[in-house]
Design a protein around this motif. Sequence first.
Motif, PDB file in Angstrom:
ATOM      1  N   LEU A 101      -2.073  -1.353   3.924  1.00 42.76           N
ATOM      2  CA  LEU A 101      -1.635  -0.777   5.189  1.00 42.76           C
ATOM      3  C   LEU A 101      -0.812   0.486   4.967  1.00 42.76           C
ATOM      4  O   LEU A 101      -0.990   1.496   5.665  1.00 42.76           O
ATOM      5  CB  LEU A 101      -0.817  -1.804   5.971  1.00 42.76           C
ATOM      6  CG  LEU A 101      -1.593  -2.996   6.538  1.00 42.76           C
ATOM      7  CD1 LEU A 101      -0.639  -4.050   7.075  1.00 42.76           C
ATOM      8  CD2 LEU A 101      -2.564  -2.559   7.631  1.00 42.76           C
ATOM      9  N   GLN A 102       0.073   0.455   3.976  1.00 36.42           N
ATOM     10  CA  GLN A 102       0.887   1.636   3.670  1.00 36.42           C
ATOM     11  C   GLN A 102       0.031   2.817   3.227  1.00 36.42           C
ATOM     12  O   GLN A 102       0.340   3.981   3.522  1.00 36.42           O
ATOM     13  CB  GLN A 102       1.898   1.296   2.571  1.00 36.42           C
ATOM     14  CG  GLN A 102       3.007   0.354   2.998  1.00 36.42           C
ATOM     15  CD  GLN A 102       3.766  -0.230   1.824  1.00 36.42           C
ATOM     16  OE1 GLN A 102       3.782   0.348   0.736  1.00 36.42           O
ATOM     17  NE2 GLN A 102       4.385  -1.383   2.027  1.00 36.42           N
ATOM     18  N   LYS A 103      -1.070   2.508   2.540  1.00 36.41           N
ATOM     19  CA  LYS A 103      -1.959   3.568   2.061  1.00 36.41           C
ATOM     20  C   LYS A 103      -2.975   4.009   3.112  1.00 36.41           C
ATOM     21  O   LYS A 103      -3.816   4.871   2.855  1.00 36.41           O
ATOM     22  CB  LYS A 103      -2.681   3.093   0.796  1.00 36.41           C
ATOM     23  CG  LYS A 103      -1.739   2.951  -0.401  1.00 36.41           C
ATOM     24  CD  LYS A 103      -2.449   2.373  -1.622  1.00 36.41           C
ATOM     25  CE  LYS A 103      -1.486   2.279  -2.813  1.00 36.41           C
ATOM     26  NZ  LYS A 103      -2.116   1.618  -3.978  1.00 36.41           N
ATOM     27  N   GLY A 104      -2.884   3.412   4.294  1.00 34.58           N
ATOM     28  CA  GLY A 104      -3.725   3.843   5.407  1.00 34.58           C
ATOM     29  C   GLY A 104      -5.165   3.395   5.337  1.00 34.58           C
ATOM     30  O   GLY A 104      -6.046   4.065   5.903  1.00 34.58           O
ATOM     31  N   ASP A 105      -5.441   2.273   4.675  1.00 31.83           N
ATOM     32  CA  ASP A 105      -6.815   1.771   4.640  1.00 31.83           C
ATOM     33  C   ASP A 105      -7.295   1.557   6.079  1.00 31.83           C
ATOM     34  O   ASP A 105      -6.740   0.762   6.835  1.00 31.83           O
ATOM     35  CB  ASP A 105      -6.874   0.453   3.861  1.00 31.83           C
ATOM     36  CG  ASP A 105      -8.287  -0.090   3.730  1.00 31.83           C
ATOM     37  OD1 ASP A 105      -8.807  -0.587   4.742  1.00 31.83           O
ATOM     38  OD2 ASP A 105      -8.856  -0.009   2.636  1.00 31.83           O
ATOM     39  N   ALA A 106      -8.363   2.273   6.459  1.00 32.87           N
ATOM     40  CA  ALA A 106      -8.782   2.323   7.859  1.00 32.87           C
ATOM     41  C   ALA A 106      -9.166   0.947   8.402  1.00 32.87           C
ATOM     42  O   ALA A 106      -8.823   0.615   9.548  1.00 32.87           O
ATOM     43  CB  ALA A 106      -9.957   3.293   8.005  1.00 32.87           C
ATOM     44  N   VAL A 107      -9.859   0.134   7.609  1.00 40.20           N
ATOM     45  CA  VAL A 107     -10.312  -1.171   8.086  1.00 40.20           C
ATOM     46  C   VAL A 107      -9.131  -2.101   8.350  1.00 40.20           C
ATOM     47  O   VAL A 107      -9.035  -2.730   9.413  1.00 40.20           O
ATOM     48  CB  VAL A 107     -11.296  -1.806   7.078  1.00 40.20           C
ATOM     49  CG1 VAL A 107     -11.586  -3.261   7.448  1.00 40.20           C
ATOM     50  CG2 VAL A 107     -12.597  -1.013   7.047  1.00 40.20           C
ATOM     51  N   PHE A 108      -8.212  -2.161   7.398  1.00 39.87           N
ATOM     52  CA  PHE A 108      -7.054  -3.038   7.585  1.00 39.87           C
ATOM     53  C   PHE A 108      -6.153  -2.548   8.719  1.00 39.87           C
ATOM     54  O   PHE A 108      -5.589  -3.352   9.463  1.00 39.87           O
ATOM     55  CB  PHE A 108      -6.271  -3.186   6.287  1.00 39.87           C
ATOM     56  CG  PHE A 108      -6.924  -4.096   5.283  1.00 39.87           C
ATOM     57  CD1 PHE A 108      -7.274  -5.388   5.622  1.00 39.87           C
ATOM     58  CD2 PHE A 108      -7.194  -3.659   3.995  1.00 39.87           C
ATOM     59  CE1 PHE A 108      -7.883  -6.235   4.708  1.00 39.87           C
ATOM     60  CE2 PHE A 108      -7.804  -4.498   3.067  1.00 39.87           C
ATOM     61  CZ  PHE A 108      -8.148  -5.786   3.423  1.00 39.87           C
TER      62      PHE A 108
END
Length: 378
Positions: A162-169
């Motif tokens: 989430l912190q790394k901005g994973d679009a799916v999560f």
Amino acid sequence: MQTIKRLLSDHLVNLSGQTTKQKMIVIESDDWGSIRMPSVKAFETLKAQGIPVDKSPYCRYDNLCSTQDLAMLFEVLRRHRDHLGNHPIITANVVVANPDFEKIKASNYHQYHFETIDKTFERCFPNNNPMKLWKIGTGEKLFLPQFHGREHVNVPFWLDKLQKGDAVFVQAFEQNCSGISTDVYHKYPKSVQASFDYDDLNELEFMRASVAEGLQIFEQLFGFRSKSFIPNNYIWPSELDATLTQNGVEIMQGFKYQLLPKPLGQSKRIMQRRKHGQTINGLLQTVRNVQFEPSLMPKHQKNSVVAHTLNQIATSFLWKKPAVITAHRINFCGSLQTSNRDENLFFLDQLLSEITQRWPDVVFTDTVSLAQTLNKNT
């Protein structure tokens, strides 16, 4: 060839371990308390965003069981008794908390917060709290809560993505959903659902604290300690066994193999063989040797689920083993699709009728009572 392999597997799981004089039936059901897919709206939104949630039965069907779901399940259980007068009982393996999405987002995904399941139920069912039925079911010996983890989320892994901005999560998070498993999104080898799969010792320490806290919350919620445990996704580091025993756990549920975490650099996950009635690090092992999972079966095979389950029970009794049936909560959920619940309860009713007809001397019991029997045999 597949049929032969399945038959061989059914016999191999029963070859070793303790035997029992009685023909015992135990139904172990995981994931109680976990939100998983919050609503039909969340499912349709994620699907419209290109996330293939329709590929996962858990995303299609698995949700908090409503009072109607529970009432219908208990009605089926009450319909059947063994020769001693016992009803079938669900050993309901419970996670005691869910992510608090609002607070986690306020921290910009850097701090984990949770709400205990009593708060989840009050929020989701303000006028008809299913936990009241849990307690009624426990009193009637239809439903025995046991510990499945604090939450059904690998928190360090999830927050990192989430912190790394994973679009799916992130898109799933916006729908108050954390349960995007690898059958939906296979970018990473680790599943966000596997709470105890770790890469480094810092994660292990987090997990140790979550287990201890989760067991304390369990006792506060139910008024008794959990005697047994099964880890999310069956992945569990033996380094945490002592945390369980120090907090009153005596029994480890699971399958023939215990999956161990796969630290970075290892190519394969180690599987530890488990035997029924064996004690490992102070924990008595019980082994699931029967499956009743119609929600996880392809549509064209569902009508054979009762026959398949009965064959596995017959094999376990042939080897004088208790029949320990895995039947996840997903099979009893109707909030997302009522047909899922209705169809599976029909199969369950049919299965229980067949069991008592084929084996009139069968005994319905729970995991903790089974362990007491096994301890007497040692």
